[in-house]
Design a protein around this motif. Structure first.
Motif, PDB file in Angstrom:
ATOM      1  N   ASP A 834      -4.099  72.690  74.037  1.00 57.34           N
ATOM      2  CA  ASP A 834      -5.559  72.656  73.987  1.00 57.34           C
ATOM      3  C   ASP A 834      -6.199  73.487  75.083  1.00 57.34           C
ATOM      4  O   ASP A 834      -7.414  73.591  75.149  1.00 57.34           O
ATOM      5  N   GLY A 835      -5.409  74.079  75.971  1.00 58.43           N
ATOM      6  CA  GLY A 835      -5.957  74.982  76.968  1.00 58.43           C
ATOM      7  C   GLY A 835      -6.505  74.319  78.208  1.00 58.43           C
ATOM      8  O   GLY A 835      -6.849  75.002  79.150  1.00 58.43           O
ATOM      9  N   ILE A 836      -6.597  72.990  78.245  1.00 58.40           N
ATOM     10  CA  ILE A 836      -7.162  72.326  79.417  1.00 58.40           C
ATOM     11  C   ILE A 836      -6.111  71.407  80.044  1.00 58.40           C
ATOM     12  O   ILE A 836      -5.603  71.645  81.122  1.00 58.40           O
ATOM     13  N   ASN A 837      -5.744  70.337  79.317  1.00 55.20           N
ATOM     14  CA  ASN A 837      -4.770  69.394  79.869  1.00 55.20           C
ATOM     15  C   ASN A 837      -3.375  69.981  79.956  1.00 55.20           C
ATOM     16  O   ASN A 837      -2.545  69.492  80.718  1.00 55.20           O
ATOM     17  N   ASP A 838      -3.093  70.997  79.145  1.00 53.19           N
ATOM     18  CA  ASP A 838      -1.744  71.545  79.095  1.00 53.19           C
ATOM     19  C   ASP A 838      -1.568  72.764  80.000  1.00 53.19           C
ATOM     20  O   ASP A 838      -0.672  73.568  79.773  1.00 53.19           O
ATOM     21  N   ALA A 839      -2.404  72.912  81.012  1.00 53.09           N
ATOM     22  CA  ALA A 839      -2.334  74.105  81.871  1.00 53.09           C
ATOM     23  C   ALA A 839      -0.947  74.336  82.464  1.00 53.09           C
ATOM     24  O   ALA A 839      -0.457  75.471  82.451  1.00 53.09           O
ATOM     25  N   SER A 848       1.636  81.929  75.687  1.00 57.64           N
ATOM     26  CA  SER A 848       0.930  80.700  75.325  1.00 57.64           C
ATOM     27  C   SER A 848      -0.352  81.012  74.590  1.00 57.64           C
ATOM     28  O   SER A 848      -0.931  82.097  74.736  1.00 57.64           O
ATOM     29  N   THR A 849      -0.786  80.047  73.797  1.00 55.29           N
ATOM     30  CA  THR A 849      -2.081  80.159  73.123  1.00 55.29           C
ATOM     31  C   THR A 849      -2.714  78.787  73.084  1.00 55.29           C
ATOM     32  O   THR A 849      -2.017  77.764  73.154  1.00 55.29           O
ATOM     33  N   SER A 850      -4.018  78.737  72.983  1.00 53.28           N
ATOM     34  CA  SER A 850      -4.723  77.460  72.961  1.00 53.28           C
ATOM     35  C   SER A 850      -5.790  77.490  71.892  1.00 53.28           C
ATOM     36  O   SER A 850      -6.399  78.531  71.621  1.00 53.28           O
ATOM     37  N   ILE A 851      -5.989  76.341  71.272  1.00 53.65           N
ATOM     38  CA  ILE A 851      -7.046  76.189  70.279  1.00 53.65           C
ATOM     39  C   ILE A 851      -8.240  75.625  71.018  1.00 53.65           C
ATOM     40  O   ILE A 851      -8.299  74.431  71.311  1.00 53.65           O
ATOM     41  N   GLY A 853     -12.418  75.128  71.911  1.00 57.93           N
ATOM     42  CA  GLY A 853     -13.801  75.127  71.474  1.00 57.93           C
ATOM     43  C   GLY A 853     -14.628  76.035  72.354  1.00 57.93           C
ATOM     44  O   GLY A 853     -14.184  76.491  73.402  1.00 57.93           O
ATOM     45  N   ALA A 854     -15.846  76.300  71.929  1.00 57.13           N
ATOM     46  CA  ALA A 854     -16.682  77.245  72.665  1.00 57.13           C
ATOM     47  C   ALA A 854     -16.933  76.799  74.094  1.00 57.13           C
ATOM     48  O   ALA A 854     -16.965  77.604  75.011  1.00 57.13           O
ATOM     49  N   ALA A 855     -17.101  75.480  74.324  1.00 57.74           N
ATOM     50  CA  ALA A 855     -17.404  74.997  75.670  1.00 57.74           C
ATOM     51  C   ALA A 855     -16.181  74.965  76.565  1.00 57.74           C
ATOM     52  O   ALA A 855     -16.281  74.741  77.748  1.00 57.74           O
ATOM     53  N   ASP A 856     -14.985  75.193  75.984  1.00 55.45           N
ATOM     54  CA  ASP A 856     -13.767  75.108  76.772  1.00 55.45           C
ATOM     55  C   ASP A 856     -13.269  76.465  77.248  1.00 55.45           C
ATOM     56  O   ASP A 856     -12.295  76.533  77.987  1.00 55.45           O
ATOM     57  N   LEU A 857     -13.908  77.538  76.821  1.00 51.88           N
ATOM     58  CA  LEU A 857     -13.361  78.867  77.088  1.00 51.88           C
ATOM     59  C   LEU A 857     -13.177  79.149  78.569  1.00 51.88           C
ATOM     60  O   LEU A 857     -12.203  79.765  78.973  1.00 51.88           O
ATOM     61  N   ALA A 858     -14.115  78.685  79.383  1.00 56.83           N
ATOM     62  CA  ALA A 858     -14.040  78.992  80.808  1.00 56.83           C
ATOM     63  C   ALA A 858     -12.832  78.339  81.465  1.00 56.83           C
ATOM     64  O   ALA A 858     -12.405  78.755  82.536  1.00 56.83           O
TER      65      ALA A 858
END
Length: 937
Positions: A834-839, A848-851, A853-858
């Protein structure tokens, strides 16, 4: 640049009082820049000069003009006799130093990891050696962290320490070695490329005309050799050939000479060095033969050589321009003007400060969870915790933004009631996007793009985030909600508080990520550049040997054989083999919503053997739905004697939903959705516990909702405060659920906690997950699930999807260990999270790739992002990366084979210079056209 006297345009000069002062002022043509004379974009930039607002073509001219005016040097515009791009500025002012001003730098320079980063447009890039020359020259400067030049889209990204090196020095060094760099802006960048394209077309036309004329005279000379042509007739044709070839050599061929000279001056070599040597030797040898009447002339070869080279580069340039345009189409050019109606700096500062505090708490929470997971490793659990930090705008932030929005709406209504319509018009002002500041309140018109991130102040709004997420569904926003830059207003006009500068908005971040990905060079591209430079150096040595050899055998053929070797073996195709393929494939992936953010992504994707998936939000939608409510212990038997089972569940659902009001967690959303027709009781003393749940008081009774240990207070007090009647077992498998939460209340007698109900939720598997996993299996790639969900249902789901392996209840450290174990066995792993918890695990994987949302891009730390939520983009990425690797290898084999095959006949004198030019151009063209096949991948 053509210009017109001021008398012709006197009607437009009425705003300046003393017209006698500007009587001799030279003005540009309509819709051309007042400073340099270039065409202006729409809408243009403006600068106040001599009492009038003058149109400017770019930010550079605007800033230079403003600096001239501020320095009291407006006389410069009155004294100049013409308008052109190369006209000298006042000696008191250097244009590049303007970019060192803080206000100006803020428009194109941003901070990253303690360093400064700038995106620049670069003109006159011709081959991979040009990019290497700029990079190697800047790397010599103290303070440069990294410089990445993209040949395909004529852009560069430079990272440096601003305390050691000003940006003006970087721009000056680039100019010194023969290239022009400016701050990147999409519309002016495209205008620069179009201007360069027009110049190439003009040079190509002159070369075509001159080569046709030179060839016509050459035919007469060739036939004259066999028909005893008189000497004066031969000399006449030679002089006429010189006449028609001179503009071809000195004008059409000038790009090759300037590029070669810049490289030599920097003590380097590029592709244009052997080309320029060949042209100069051929032309001046022919000139010598014309003057002395001895030897042969090859003006036709010079002209045709330049024509074929320009034709090949023109076609190649347009192909690269088309590929670069694909990327630009993905990012909307921000509106230049926005309507500002007020400002509230204090409110914006409060929001940003609270977000920073939350981010700090989130980081601390993650660290504590990692430690806790290590100490409790191996212990059984019953339900996955609910980390509130998964949502950027949690309850306390939402409460603040809602209050700010409501206060603004009340003051706005009072202002409208007291003011006249003309007062409202005067309060609005149009400002440039670059001048927008955090805390400004703007009006977003219906149908327009949202310029930056912000908070909705109006009561409601309907926006589309299709550009950011690929999903065309309209999203209804409520007062106080977060709105991302790059979305589109699809309803009535609304007001919003700006919380981020336009360049820091989500759409600006996407552009930066794409540019970073295309600027970074994978190992394959670096090897190609190194090999091409090695070739150029060896070609120069080889040409000397060929000249010496032929001079001993047949001096008359020495020059022409040397020229043929210099031209035919120029490794232009070799230098183009990788960058054009990478650019086209990167843009093709972006059309699928798969955004590469690192340069190595494509190369590594082609090598993967395993794909590891997180579960929640990756294989599933991450949007749980309420499946069932299991009643455990009634709160009061007398209270529910007359209630049916359905009524009991509705009562407890209303209590649970009331506790979750204001929370942004997916579980809270599911509960509130299920209870939307119920009357929710009022709550008091609401407290949110990160990674736990929510506690509040309703009608004098304290309730909790969250995971089992939190709801029954097992975390702090062990099992002592749990009522003896609570022998609670959560069976996710029997309920076919993916997660569950417990509602409990505190007993007034012993202060123990009593479970009332268990709410079961199901997170639906993505529709395309099964087909994606089947495709990976057909490709021989193993799929693995690594999830923190401890429930057995996670393993059941993995088995139903046909995954080769699955592990549940993993901490972030456990996931990293699994990845490292696979890598130790020789696997190349793609991690999808998910790009956040799995850093941590995203960083540990090969790619790696993450799915997101728009608010999570940063917050995304992966090598790529799937913007549209379509997980099948992974198989498209694998297919395109495989094809990219094949095409790059094909280009390499072709380039190496061509240079090896043509070398021997060229050295032996069997290849005339004009034929060598055709061969080199066709070789480069083949590489470009082969790479463009990726557009259909």
């Amino acid at each position: 640049m053509s210009s017109i006297p001021s008398s012709v345009s006197s009607a437009t000069n009425h705003s300046y009082e003393d017209t006698s002062i500007i009587e001799g002022l030279v003005l540009p043509l309509a819709d051309h820049c007042f400073h340099c004379g270039d065409p202006v974009p729409q809408p243009p930039f403006h600068a106040e000069i001599l009492g009038q607002s003058r149109e400017m073509c770019c930010m550079g001219c605007q800033l230079a003009a403003q600096s001239i005016v501020e320095a009291g040097l407006e006389q410069y515009y009155l004294d100049r006799s013409e308008i052109n791009r190369t006209a000298s500025l006042p000696t008191q002012l250097t244009r590049l130093e303007v970019y060192d001003h803080d206000e100006i730098k803020s428009q194109f320079v941003y901070a990253q990891d303690g360093m400064s980063v700038a995106e620049l447009s670069v003109n006159n890039l011709r081959c991979a050696a040009c990019t290497w020359l700029i990079e190697s020259r800047l790397d010599e400067l103290e303070g440069i962290g990294k410089c990445q030049v993209n040949l395909t889209n004529q852009r560069m990204r430079v990272i440096w320490d601003e305390d050691k090196l000003p940006i003006s020095r970087i721009l000056a060094v680039i100019n010194e070695i023969g290239y022009e760099a400016k701050p990147y802006r999409q519309d002016t960048h495209e205008a620069m490329l179009a201007r360069h394209n027009n110049q190439m077309l003009l040079r190509l036309g002159i070369a075509a005309l001159g080569s046709m004329q030179a060839m016509m005279y050459a035919v007469a000379l060739y036939f004259g050799e066999y028909s005893d042509m008189l000497i004066f007739q031969r000399d006449f044709l030679r002089w006429v050939s010189l006449f028609v070839s001179t503009p071809v050599f000195f004008y059409a061929g000038i790009p090759f000479f300037t590029s070669a000279w810049s490289a030599i001056r920097a003590r380097q070599v590029n592709m244009d060095v052997p080309v320029s040597l060949a042209l100069i030797i051929t032309f001046f040898a022919s000139l010598y033969a014309t003057i002395t009447g001895q030897g042969e002339t090859y003006y036709d070869s010079v002209s045709m050589f330049i024509f074929f080279l320009l034709a090949g580069r023109y076609i190649e340039h347009n192909a690269r321009l088309k590929a670069a345009t694909m990327a630009n189409d993905l990012v909307v050019v921000e509106p230049v003007l926005v309507q500002k109606i007020a400002e509230d700096k204090a409110a914006a500062e409060c929001i940003l400060q609270l977000l920073k505090e939350n981010e700090y708490q989130q980081d601390e929470l993650i660290k504590s969870e990692l430690t806790e997971n290590e100490t409790t490793k191996g212990e059984s659990a019953t339900v996955e915790p609910m980390p509130d930090f998964m949502q950027r705008m949690d309850a306390n932030v939402y409460q603040l933004t809602s209050r700010i929005a409501q206060d603004w709406q009340q003051s706005r209504n009072q202002q409208n009631a007291q003011s006249q319509p003309e007062d409202d018009i005067e309060s609005k002002q149009m400002v440039t996007a670059h001048s927008l500041q955090v805390g400004d309140i703007i009006l977003v018109e219906a149908g327009s793009e949202i310029i930056s991130d912000g908070i909705l102040l109006s009561s409601t709004a309907t926006v589309s985030q299709s550009l950011l997420t690929g999903e065309g569904d309209l999203i209804i926003k409520s007062q106080g909600d977060y709105i991302v830059g790059g979305a589109q207003n699809d309803s009535q006009p609304f007001e919003m508080l700006v919380t981020a500068l336009p360049k820091d908005s989500q759409i600006g971040l996407i552009d930066r990520l794409m540019n970073r990905a295309m600027s970074e060079k994978p190992k394959l591209a670096q090897q190609a550049d190194k090999l091409a430079r090695w070739f150029v150096a060896r070609i120069l040595v080889l040409s000397v040997l060929v000249f010496v050899g032929w001079y001993i055998v047949d001096p008359s053929q020495a020059i022409w054989a040397t020229v043929a070797v210099l031209v035919a073996t120029c490794p232009c195709a070799l230098s183009l083999a990788t960058p054009i393929a990478l650019t086209v494939s990167t843009n093709r992936l972006a059309s699928y919503g798969f955004l590469t953010t690192r340069g190595h992504t494509l190369q590594t994707l082609a090598e993967i053997t395993h794909v590891a998936f997180d579960k929640t939000g990756t294989l599933t939608y991450g949007k749980p739905n309420l499946l069932n409510i299991e009643l455990i212990t009634p709160k009061s038997q007398t209270e529910i004697d007359d209630l049916s089972l359905t009524a009991q569940k509705d009562m407890l659902l209303a209590i649970a939903a009331a506790l979750e009001v204001g929370s942004r967690h997916p579980i809270a959303h599911a509960l509130l959705t299920a209870a939307y027709q119920l009357h929710l009781p009022s709550t008091q003393a609401v407290q949110h516990y990160p990674a736990g749940g929510v506690e509040a008081m309703i009608d004098g009774t304290v309730y909790r909702i969250g995971h089992k240990d939190f709801a029954l207070d097992k975390i702090n007090d062990g099992v002592n405060n749990v009522s003896e009647s609570n022998d609670l077992t959560i069976d996710l498998v029997a309920q076919r659920a993916s997660s569950a939460v417990v509602l409990s209340c505190q007993n007034t007698d012993d202060n123990g906690w009593q479970a009332l109900a268990c709410f079961y939720f199901n997170d639906k598997v993505r529709d395309s997950a099964q087909s994606m996993l089947d495709t990976l299996k057909e490709l021989g790639i193993e799929s693995v699930m690594l999830t923190g969900d401890p429930s057995p249902q996670a393993l059941v789901m993995a088995e139903s999807l046909g995954m080769q392996a699955a592990y549940n209840g993993l901490s972030p450290t456990d996931k990293v260990n699994h990845i490292q174990q696979l890598q130790a066995n020789g696997a190349v792993v793609l991690m999808v999270g998910d790009g956040i918890n799995d850093a941590p695990v995203l960083a540990a994987a090969n790619v790696s790739t993450s799915i997101a949302g728009a608010a999570d891009l940063a917050q995304v730390s992966s090598d790529s992002i799937i913007l549209n939520g379509q997980i099948e983009a992974i198989t498209a990425a694998k297919r395109i990366s495989d094809k990219t690797e094949r095409i790059i290898k094909q280009n390499f084999r072709w380039a190496l084979a061509y240079n090896s095959i043509v070398l021997i006949p060229a050295a032996l004198g069997y290849v005339p210079p004009w034929l060598a030019a055709i061969g080199m151009s066709l070789s480069s063209l083949f590489v470009v056209l082969n790479a463009l096949r990726l557009k259909r991948a």
